[in-house]
Structures are given as C-alpha cells and as structure tokens.
Design an enzyme around this catalytic site. Structure first.
Site, PDB file in Angstrom:
ATOM      1  N   ARG A 164      -2.557  -1.545   6.098  1.00 18.92           N
ATOM      2  CA  ARG A 164      -1.460  -1.194   7.001  1.00 18.92           C
ATOM      3  C   ARG A 164      -1.964  -0.472   8.238  1.00 18.92           C
ATOM      4  NH1 ARG A 164       1.950   3.384   3.594  1.00 18.92           N
ATOM      5  NH2 ARG A 164       0.244   4.837   3.199  1.00 18.92           N
ATOM      6  N   ARG A 217       8.354  -3.285 -12.462  1.00 20.30           N
ATOM      7  CA  ARG A 217       9.543  -3.862 -11.828  1.00 20.30           C
ATOM      8  C   ARG A 217       9.272  -3.947 -10.329  1.00 20.30           C
ATOM      9  NH1 ARG A 217      12.392   0.542  -9.637  1.00 20.30           N
ATOM     10  NH2 ARG A 217      14.301  -0.640  -9.387  1.00 20.30           N
ATOM     11  N   ARG A 277      16.665  -5.863  -3.385  1.00 23.21           N
ATOM     12  CA  ARG A 277      18.000  -5.420  -2.973  1.00 23.21           C
ATOM     13  C   ARG A 277      18.779  -6.572  -2.382  1.00 23.21           C
ATOM     14  NH1 ARG A 277      16.404  -0.263   0.514  1.00 23.21           N
ATOM     15  NH2 ARG A 277      15.646   1.046  -1.170  1.00 23.21           N
ATOM     16  N   GLU A 289      -5.697   1.512   7.700  1.00 21.65           N
ATOM     17  CA  GLU A 289      -5.978   2.024   6.356  1.00 21.65           C
ATOM     18  C   GLU A 289      -6.716   0.956   5.557  1.00 21.65           C
ATOM     19  OE1 GLU A 289      -2.955   3.457   3.064  1.00 21.65           O
ATOM     20  OE2 GLU A 289      -2.722   4.666   4.879  1.00 21.65           O
ATOM     21  N   ARG A 349      -9.317   4.811  -6.877  1.00 16.53           N
ATOM     22  CA  ARG A 349      -9.472   3.989  -5.670  1.00 16.53           C
ATOM     23  C   ARG A 349      -9.512   4.956  -4.500  1.00 16.53           C
ATOM     24  NH1 ARG A 349     -11.333  -0.647  -4.643  1.00 16.53           N
ATOM     25  NH2 ARG A 349      -9.744  -1.364  -3.193  1.00 16.53           N
ATOM     26  N   TYR A 390      -0.899  10.111 -10.315  1.00 16.30           N
ATOM     27  CA  TYR A 390      -0.417   9.895  -8.946  1.00 16.30           C
ATOM     28  C   TYR A 390       0.903  10.634  -8.769  1.00 16.30           C
ATOM     29  CZ  TYR A 390       1.147   8.098  -4.568  1.00 16.30           C
ATOM     30  OH  TYR A 390       1.584   8.041  -3.280  1.00 16.30           O
ATOM     31  N   ASP A 449       3.886  11.951  -5.908  1.00 19.10           N
ATOM     32  CA  ASP A 449       4.447  12.098  -4.570  1.00 19.10           C
ATOM     33  C   ASP A 449       4.541  13.592  -4.268  1.00 19.10           C
ATOM     34  OD1 ASP A 449       4.803   9.413  -3.872  1.00 19.10           O
ATOM     35  OD2 ASP A 449       6.674   9.270  -5.003  1.00 19.10           O
TER      36      ASP A 449
END
Length: 371
Positions: free
Chosen positions: A283, A175, A179, A303, A252, A351, A353
């Site tokens: 970025r 998805r 917003r 980066e 990666r 992965y 957070d």
C-alpha cells in the site's frame, strides 16, 4: 536488609502499553522510569513532522473502538478528529472501494442491488464446489468467489505473508466482511479518528512528568537496570527476555519507504492498496489526509512486507501452532514472576490494535493496584 530502590517501576519500552502504565502508576504516587532503545518515545505510533505533516513512521495508525470508556480515555489527553478510514484498492489500473461493499460490486459486475450481488457471489462459490477448504486460497474462494478473491485478496495476501496462498493455512481467514450496502467505512466501530496534531500528542500527554531515557538497550546492562526498580514492566520480545531458551518466536516485518513530493495531493486518499503480486509494496499511505492537511507538499510511504530477522522490527506475530506452542512455554515462566509484568504486542506475542493495547494496560493496572 534490602536497600530502597530508586524507582517503583522500570518500564522497558515507551510505546502505548508502557506509556499508559506509567501514567496510571504516576497517578497513584509511584515513581517510574521508562527506557527505550529507539531515539524517540511513542513506539510504533510515533509521528515525525515533515513539511508540517505528521508522518506515521511505522505504518498507518487509525484509532477505532467500540469501547466508550477507552475512547473517552484517549480523548482526555488529546482531541481526536473525525477521520474515517475508506481505503481504495488498485488492481491492474482498476480502482475498487474497500471493504467489499455495493460500490465494489458495482465496480466489478455493474450490479446495483444487494440481491444481484449476492446471486453473483453465490454462483461463483457454487461452481467451485469446495467442501472443506485445505488452505487460505480455498477458504477465501469458498467465502467470496473467484472475482473478489483474484482481484482483491490473492496478491495482497501473498505479499503480506511472503508465500503463495495455497501454502497458507485456511484459519488465517475465518471470515471476510462483505457488506451489501454502499458504505466505504472500513471499520464497523462506533468511534474512529486520529489525534489532532498527531499521536505524539497522546504519548507525550500520557508520559508527562515521567522520566524517560532513550537510546538505551535494556539487555546491554540488564542487571544494572533491574537493580534500580522494585518491579519491571517489560514490553519487549518475551523470548529475548528469557534468552530464547525455548526457541525464537517468528514475525513478519515491514520496510517503509518515505518520500516527500512537490505536490499538494498525490493520490487523493490516505490509504491506497496495491493488490497485484507483481507490485512489491502492499500500500501507499499519504499522511496529510489523516488530518485533512492543506500543506503545499505531501509525504507518501510505500509499505513493503518482508521476512523478519533479528535485526528487523517485529510487526506481525506468526500465530501458527509452532509459534504458539513456543510462546506458551514462555508464558508459563512469565506467570511465575512476582516482580516482572509483561504487556503489549511483543511481550504477549499477540497482534493488538491500539485500543486493545490501551485496554490491556488499563486491565493490568487494575490487577496490580487492586483499585
């Protein structure tokens, strides 16, 4: 008769998982030793002080969670500030707000109402007539249409993964958050911020009173290290722990190019994405903005995503079918261990957070100590 070991727990890796586990074990009267192959503790959340600025050495780390318990937990060690992540994206010298919101749609099409924006996106999707997306490009186009895809997704994603979007599986983008409000806050989470004084304050508080040895490669003297503790908490690469017997897991990697500049404000925002495929970095981070810094100089980091090899840092697991099957073989072995605990991004090939790693470590502590 078994000799008494020096430590209850040998913790391999001084990142968040290892630090939380060590803190909790120490609270329960256990003796821990943390070892890490790097020259510093803190894992990927480590900050280096440059010109009075806390530089995130391994990429931007922005703490965010909906879990009140975890938010209160980290704030019990260090107070967090009110930083809100509101990145800006650059595409061919045009600036766009992220995540995709009404500000973005006004910048793209000069529409002002949610109704106009929805109609614009839907008209582009309808023209494409994609029934079953065969790859990431088609999946993204079927969700947000041509303009958003071309300017804000395609180049960035191809740089991130190192291959064309038509060669990437559709499931990578399940998805895309769109917003229809004028809200540039990247995260939907209730709690968000950066530790005041940097992440080292958090990891130092977690490991206070715990013995740490740095510049130590567990695998160079594995038997000797294992002999010193009753139980090993392993946060490194699970495939390496098992001598790659089922094959090597893929990642990666990233390369960070840090620069100190003779200006007090380089880009006016902590995070600016560069979405063109032709710009080699994804970025630019300007670290002082994470803590609302007013230092006379600034530090920026470019980066660069890159292919991973064994000499490079593994950052993002490639959770495709091949790698997940290999990992499952390693996990089956790990589940049979009684004296080894596996945890964290590399040991779980997942992965995470930061709040998820802390949650995972606290859950493991609960399971281990049954309290």
């Amino acid at each position: 008769m078994e000799t008494t070991k020096t430590y209850d727990y040998l913790i391999v890796g001084a990142g968040l998982f290892g630090s939380v586990f060590a803190h909790e074990a120490k609270q329960r009267g256990k003796k821990c030793l943390i070892i890490d192959k790097r020259s510093h503790a803190g894992g990927n959340v480590y900050c280096e002080n440059v010109e009075g600025i806390n530089v995130h050495k391994y990429g931007a780390h922005i703490f965010h969670t909906n879990d009140k318990h975890i938010w209160e937990y980290v704030n019990s060690f260090v107070e967090f500030n009110r930083y809100t992540n509101s990145p800006v994206a650059v595409y061919k010298d045009e600036l766009y707000n992220l995540p995709f919101n009404m500000n973005t749609f006004y910048q793209l099409w000069k529409v002002r109402t949610p109704e106009e924006a929805k109609a614009k996106i839907q008209s582009q999707i309808d023209q494409l007539n994609i029934k079953e997306p065969a790859n990431l490009e088609e999946q993204a186009l079927s969700l947000v249409g041509t303009d958003i895809y071309e300017k804000l997704i395609k180049g960035y994603t191809e740089k991130q993964w190192g291959r064309p979007a038509t060669e990437l599986p559709a499931f990578i983008i399940k998805r895309l958050p769109v917003r229809f409000t004028y809200d540039n806050n990247y995260f939907n989470d209730k709690y968000q911020g950066i530790p005041i004084g940097g992440y080292n304050k958090l990891t130092e508080a977690l490991t206070e009173g715990v013995e740490i040895k740095l510049n130590v490669d567990f695998f160079k003297n594995r038997e000797e290290w294992e002999s010193q503790a009753d139980t090993v908490v392993f946060t490194g690469n699970i495939d390496q722990y098992y001598n790659y017997q089922f094959g090597q897991l893929q990642y990666r990697s990233l390369n960070f190019e840090h620069q100190t500049l003779e200006t007090d404000n380089y880009q006016g925002n902590a995070v600016v994405n560069y979405n063109e495929r032709e710009v080699p970095y994804t970025r630019v981070i300007e670290h002082k903005h994470f803590e609302f810094g007013t230092q006379p100089k600034t530090v920026i980091t470019k980066e660069y995503p890159q292919e991973w090899t064994a000499e490079k840092e593994p950052y993002y697991p490639i959770n495709d079918t091949r790698n997940n099957d290999i990992y499952k073989n390693y996990k089956d072995l790990a589940d049979q261990e009684s004296k080894v605990i596996f945890g964290g991004r590399l040991a779980e090939y997942k992965y995470y957070d930061m709040h998820q790693i802390i949650g995972s470590a606290l859950k493991k502590v609960k399971d281990v100590f049954q309290d």
